[in-house]
Scaffold this motif. Structure first.
Motif, PDB file in Angstrom:
ATOM      1  N   ASP A  47      -6.715 -16.043  -8.699  1.00 18.53           N
ATOM      2  CA  ASP A  47      -7.047 -16.199  -7.280  1.00 18.53           C
ATOM      3  C   ASP A  47      -6.835 -14.922  -6.475  1.00 18.53           C
ATOM      4  O   ASP A  47      -6.979 -14.916  -5.250  1.00 18.53           O
ATOM      5  N   GLY A  48      -6.463 -13.822  -7.151  1.00 11.79           N
ATOM      6  CA  GLY A  48      -6.357 -12.540  -6.473  1.00 11.79           C
ATOM      7  C   GLY A  48      -5.151 -12.391  -5.574  1.00 11.79           C
ATOM      8  O   GLY A  48      -5.124 -11.482  -4.728  1.00 11.79           O
ATOM      9  N   ARG A  49      -4.140 -13.222  -5.746  1.00 10.21           N
ATOM     10  CA  ARG A  49      -2.943 -13.108  -4.903  1.00 10.21           C
ATOM     11  C   ARG A  49      -2.242 -11.770  -5.138  1.00 10.21           C
ATOM     12  O   ARG A  49      -2.505 -11.068  -6.097  1.00 10.21           O
ATOM     13  N   GLU A  50      -1.307 -11.441  -4.263  1.00 13.80           N
ATOM     14  CA  GLU A  50      -0.597 -10.170  -4.331  1.00 13.80           C
ATOM     15  C   GLU A  50       0.057  -9.982  -5.705  1.00 13.80           C
ATOM     16  O   GLU A  50       0.684 -10.893  -6.241  1.00 13.80           O
ATOM     17  N   ALA A  51      -0.101  -8.784  -6.247  1.00 12.54           N
ATOM     18  CA  ALA A  51       0.380  -8.506  -7.596  1.00 12.54           C
ATOM     19  C   ALA A  51       1.900  -8.470  -7.659  1.00 12.54           C
ATOM     20  O   ALA A  51       2.564  -7.944  -6.761  1.00 12.54           O
ATOM     21  N   VAL A  52       2.443  -9.050  -8.717  1.00 17.30           N
ATOM     22  CA  VAL A  52       3.862  -8.951  -9.048  1.00 17.30           C
ATOM     23  C   VAL A  52       3.946  -8.590 -10.526  1.00 17.30           C
ATOM     24  O   VAL A  52       2.942  -8.555 -11.225  1.00 17.30           O
ATOM     25  N   SER A  53       5.130  -8.314 -10.993  1.00 21.02           N
ATOM     26  CA  SER A  53       5.277  -7.995 -12.408  1.00 21.02           C
ATOM     27  C   SER A  53       5.063  -9.244 -13.257  1.00 21.02           C
ATOM     28  O   SER A  53       5.192 -10.383 -12.779  1.00 21.02           O
ATOM     29  N   LYS A 121       0.332 -18.047 -17.306  1.00 17.29           N
ATOM     30  CA  LYS A 121      -0.957 -17.478 -17.691  1.00 17.29           C
ATOM     31  C   LYS A 121      -1.132 -16.082 -17.100  1.00 17.29           C
ATOM     32  O   LYS A 121      -1.648 -15.173 -17.769  1.00 17.29           O
ATOM     33  N   ALA A 122      -0.684 -15.894 -15.866  1.00 18.62           N
ATOM     34  CA  ALA A 122      -0.847 -14.605 -15.195  1.00 18.62           C
ATOM     35  C   ALA A 122       0.094 -13.532 -15.732  1.00 18.62           C
ATOM     36  O   ALA A 122      -0.254 -12.353 -15.771  1.00 18.62           O
TER      37      ALA A 122
END
Length: 230
Positions: A47-53, A121-122
């Motif tokens: 969904d393109g949310r803000e990237a995290v590790s 999954k992400a």
């Protein structure tokens, strides 16, 4: 089953899972799902949310509620602080005791689990999940020294001749639930208090195919308790 979860981080063992689906209730029982986890550097959310590790995404995954709802319990959680042997280089180890294989499938169908699974999954690059059954354990095992996970395969025990390691728990591997073409037969937890014993473990396993030696930093350690209370 209803909508299937996407598992891009490993290949489902259709043969093992299929045998579980056909298992009679009277033949079902507890098993321990041992997860070896390697994260992506940056989590990839659809969904393109803000990237995290990737690790942060797995922290957000943490399906404690769905596990409890099906009667499962977290037996162990820890980071890999060093890995003298084996590939890939793993980041974390987690073990869940499920009361039955049926409960494992039931959790996959839960809405709250599916909602949490988006984080796994992400964040996950690759995982191997082993279905394990307790062989032996020591309720009075010392807590001194490093906790080490040893995994190997074959009829010959690569670690049997090593002295100095205190065994905590030994599991027989029923099969790989998710992973790759590799398979394993034994997973054991030992305590190691000196460099010489650690070196002996590495030496003993160097000629064993696909052997893994992981030195762990524990966050949750109910491993023996979950065996005793099963």
């Amino acid at each position: 089953m209803a909508e299937q979860l996407d598992h891009p981080y490993g290949k489902i063992n259709i043969e093992l899972v299929g045998s579980w689906l056909n298992m009679k209730p009277e033949d079902d029982g507890c098993f321990w799902a041992l997860n070896l986890m390697k994260y992506v550097e940056v989590a990839n959310y659809d969904d393109g949310r803000e990237a995290v590790s990737g690790k942060a995404a797995d922290d957000a995954y943490s399906p404690i509620g769905p596990l409890a709802a099906v009667g499962a319990a977290v037996a162990y959680l820890g980071d890999v602080k060093d890995q003298p042997l084996g590939t890939p280089k793993w980041d974390r180890v987690a073990i869940v005791r499920y009361p039955t294989r049926a409960s494992f499938f039931a959790m996959q169908e839960r809405k709250d689990f599916k909602e949490a699974h988006v984080h796994k999954k992400a964040g996950m690059d690759f995982t191997i999940i082993l279905s394990c059954l307790p062989n032996t354990h020591d309720e009075a095992a010392s807590t001194d020294g490093e906790l080490v996970l040893l995994i190997d395969k074959g009829s010959k025990d690569a670690f049997a001749s090593v002295n100095g390691a205190t065994q905590v728990a030994l599991f027989d591997v029923e099969g790989v639930i998710i992973g790759d073409e590799r398979h394993y037969d034994c997973a054991r937890f030992v305590r190691v208090t000196d460099d010489a014993t650690m070196a002996s473990l590495v030496s003993a396993a160097e000629n064993a195919e696909d052997a893994q030696i992981l030195i762990l930093r524990s966050f949750i350690d109910n491993l023996v308790d979950t065996i005793v209370t099963a």
